[in-house]
Design a protein around this motif. Structure first.
Motif, short mmCIF file in Angstrom:
data_model
loop_
_atom_site.label_atom_id
_atom_site.label_comp_id
_atom_site.label_asym_id
_atom_site.label_seq_id
_atom_site.Cartn_x
_atom_site.Cartn_y
_atom_site.Cartn_z
N ARG A 81 10.19 -3.29 3.14
CA ARG A 81 9.52 -3.73 1.98
C ARG A 81 8.69 -5.09 2.13
NH1 ARG A 81 9.51 -1.45 -4.11
NH2 ARG A 81 7.55 -2.67 -4.78
N ARG A 82 7.70 -5.48 2.46
CA ARG A 82 7.30 -6.91 2.38
C ARG A 82 6.98 -7.21 0.92
NH1 ARG A 82 9.19 -7.65 7.25
NH2 ARG A 82 7.90 -7.39 9.06
N LEU A 83 6.92 -8.70 0.88
CA LEU A 83 6.57 -9.19 -0.58
C LEU A 83 5.08 -8.67 -0.95
CD1 LEU A 83 8.06 -12.62 -0.12
CD2 LEU A 83 9.01 -11.12 -1.53
N PRO A 84 5.01 -8.65 -2.16
CA PRO A 84 3.58 -8.36 -2.73
C PRO A 84 2.29 -9.24 -1.91
CG PRO A 84 5.15 -8.25 -4.37
CD PRO A 84 5.75 -8.77 -3.29
N ILE A 85 2.55 -10.58 -1.87
CA ILE A 85 1.58 -11.37 -1.32
C ILE A 85 1.37 -10.98 0.05
CG2 ILE A 85 3.40 -13.16 -0.42
CD1 ILE A 85 1.18 -15.23 -1.54
N ILE A 86 2.38 -10.40 0.64
CA ILE A 86 2.16 -10.16 2.25
C ILE A 86 1.36 -8.75 2.40
CG2 ILE A 86 3.09 -9.59 4.34
CD1 ILE A 86 3.23 -12.72 3.42
N ASN A 87 1.79 -7.94 1.44
CA ASN A 87 1.14 -6.62 1.15
C ASN A 87 -0.45 -6.63 1.03
OD1 ASN A 87 3.37 -4.93 1.90
ND2 ASN A 87 4.28 -5.23 -0.08
N ARG A 88 -0.78 -7.71 -0.12
CA ARG A 88 -2.33 -7.73 -0.24
C ARG A 88 -2.81 -8.39 0.94
NH1 ARG A 88 -4.89 -11.21 -5.14
NH2 ARG A 88 -3.50 -9.68 -6.53
N GLY A 89 -2.22 -9.24 1.56
CA GLY A 89 -2.80 -9.82 2.57
C GLY A 89 -3.09 -8.96 3.87
N THR A 90 -2.30 -7.91 4.16
CA THR A 90 -2.21 -6.89 5.11
C THR A 90 -3.52 -6.03 4.72
OG1 THR A 90 0.30 -7.02 5.60
CG2 THR A 90 -1.10 -4.87 6.33
N TYR A 91 -3.52 -5.71 3.37
CA TYR A 91 -4.45 -4.81 2.89
C TYR A 91 -5.92 -5.43 2.89
CZ TYR A 91 -7.91 -3.29 -0.56
OH TYR A 91 -8.93 -2.54 -1.12
N THR A 92 -6.09 -6.56 2.58
CA THR A 92 -7.10 -7.49 2.67
C THR A 92 -7.87 -7.69 3.92
OG1 THR A 92 -6.59 -8.36 0.74
CG2 THR A 92 -8.67 -9.38 1.68
N ARG A 93 -7.08 -8.00 4.86
CA ARG A 93 -7.51 -8.17 6.34
C ARG A 93 -7.79 -6.77 6.94
NH1 ARG A 93 -5.05 -5.41 10.42
NH2 ARG A 93 -2.78 -5.82 10.10
N GLU A 320 -7.93 -3.64 -9.45
CA GLU A 320 -7.04 -3.07 -10.18
C GLU A 320 -6.11 -2.20 -9.65
OE1 GLU A 320 -9.23 -1.66 -13.51
OE2 GLU A 320 -10.27 -3.56 -14.00
N ARG A 321 -6.69 -1.17 -8.68
CA ARG A 321 -5.63 -0.23 -8.11
C ARG A 321 -4.75 -0.98 -7.39
NH1 ARG A 321 -4.32 2.22 -3.60
NH2 ARG A 321 -5.74 0.70 -2.35
N VAL A 322 -4.81 -1.97 -6.69
CA VAL A 322 -4.21 -2.57 -5.52
C VAL A 322 -2.99 -3.43 -6.49
CG1 VAL A 322 -4.00 -4.44 -3.95
CG2 VAL A 322 -5.75 -2.44 -3.83
N ASP A 323 -3.72 -4.20 -7.53
CA ASP A 323 -2.60 -4.89 -8.15
C ASP A 323 -1.81 -4.08 -9.20
OD1 ASP A 323 -3.35 -7.49 -7.69
OD2 ASP A 323 -5.05 -7.58 -9.42
N SER A 324 -2.17 -2.95 -9.45
CA SER A 324 -1.20 -2.00 -10.16
C SER A 324 0.15 -1.48 -9.24
CB SER A 324 -1.92 -0.66 -10.81
OG SER A 324 -2.41 0.14 -9.66
N LEU A 325 0.00 -1.44 -8.07
CA LEU A 325 1.06 -1.08 -7.22
C LEU A 325 2.20 -1.64 -7.54
CD1 LEU A 325 -1.40 -0.61 -3.94
CD2 LEU A 325 -0.53 1.28 -5.45
#
Length: 364
Positions: A81-93, A320-325
């Motif tokens: 499990r990666r840190l949330p900041i990395i997961n959001r980066g993976t999602y965004t790119r 909102e969905r992504v942040d709620s994860l």
């Protein structure tokens, strides 16, 4: 994908805070191309980043950021499990490039071949996701290029994995390092060709890739791949395609801003591991990234930071969905600093395959 050699913000600051288990190495990046340093050891180091990329992708998938039924196939052992900041980066790119690829397919005719060429593809699953998309895409001629050992492993997985065998035909060898597979059912007329070769061998005078049609609209993808090459090599490599393909688009994802405090630390950490990103010094800003695309011959060019893509392309409901994860990010400023050091730059020419994407590109 995420490259373990590109430190994330938390490691750069010497911190290990934040929710989540494991170290999120690399910010919202991916890799798979050849290294710029001398000798095979540097190449092997760059190739090794692909494993971490697959792990980061699986982390984002298992936490619900992304939908990718193929992510697990390329990760051995338990998920990290990666840190949330990395997961959001993976999602965004991932979302940004998906939007641009979807735009390319939407503006080209499904009744004629549309070509996508992934440079330094590694374990990327985008082709598999496209071939199984509910959109039922047709006439996609997908090409993946990476080192022979990496492509050999990928064709072996396609040949042996039961779930993939239901999606793709057994790869047929076109040469010792090239394989072609067809999507099932074949009525969609989608093909995947795996090219095991060193990108540095592609020049304006070298033969076109097998199954690449000069007259078909074509999209090149480079996700943290070309940044490992000397700029002169990148110019030669891109000329291999720009000199022959009039209907051409290009998407580049890589870091920028090497000269501010964050960037200097990132470059220093890379150098300590024997890795350099030569394009960082030559194209250090978003404007420079746009310039390189114009110089490569693209009529229309765009560039957005990952932070800008999150703000402008992802709808409020999806945010909102992504942040709620994972309960959102602890420190938004850290995200903005990290995501501001990565960009997606893209360009196109030839009148077809329009890649102009407005705000709200990812929906939501």
């Amino acid at each position: 994908m995420s490259a373990p050699l590109i430190p994330n913000l938390l490691s750069l600051r010497g911190r290990a805070t934040g929710r989540g288990r494991g170290r999120g190495r690399g910010g919202p990046g991916r890799s798979g191309g050849p290294g710029s340093g001398p000798g095979p050891s540097h190449d092997a180091t760059i190739q090794g980043t692909d494993t971490d990329a697959a792990v980061s992708r699986l982390s984002a998938v298992e936490l619900g950021y992304l939908s990718d039924p193929f992510a697990r196939l390329f990760v051995q052992g338990p998920a990290t499990r990666r840190l949330p900041i990395i997961n959001r980066g993976t999602y965004t790119r991932t979302t940004a490039i998906d939007v641009l690829v979807d735009r390319f397919l939407a503006t080209t005719s499904p009744d004629e071949p549309r070509q996508i060429v992934s440079l330094g593809a590694g374990t990327d699953t985008r082709c598999l996701r496209l071939f199984t998309s509910p959109a039922n895409h047709g006439n996609i001629v997908y090409h993946e290029i990476d080192f022979p050992t990496i492509m050999a492993r990928k064709q072996a997985l396609i040949s042996s994995n039961p779930s993939l065998r239901n999606l793709l035909s057994t790869p047929e060898p076109l040469s010792q390092t090239t394989w072609q597979s067809h999507s099932l059912p074949q009525s969609n007329n989608n093909t995947l060709t795996l090219h095991g070769l060193d990108l540095r061998t592609l020049t304006p005078s070298s033969p076109l890739l097998p199954n690449l049609t000069p007259t078909a609209p074509t999209l090149l993808l480079s996700e943290c791949c070309l940044c490992y090459l000397p700029p002169s090599t990148v110019t030669t490599l891109l000329s291999h395609f720009t000199a022959r393909l009039p209907l051409l688009g290009l998407i580049i994802y890589e870091p920028i801003l090497p000269h501010d405090p964050f960037g200097r630390t990132m470059v220093s950490n890379l150098a300590a591991r024997g890795v350099s990103m030569p394009t960082l010094d030559v194209y250090p800003t978003a404007a420079d990234q746009e310039r390189r695309l114009r110089e490569a011959g693209f009529d229309e060019v765009r560039c957005r930071s990952v932070d800008g893509i999150w703000e402008g392309w992802v709808g409020e409901g999806e945010k909102e969905r992504v942040d709620s994860l994972e309960g959102g990010l602890d420190e938004v400023e850290e995200w903005r600093l990290l995501a501001g050091h990565y960009v997606v730059a893209w360009g196109w020419r030839g009148g077809r395959g329009d890649l102009d994407v407005g705000e709200g590109g990812a929906g939501g």
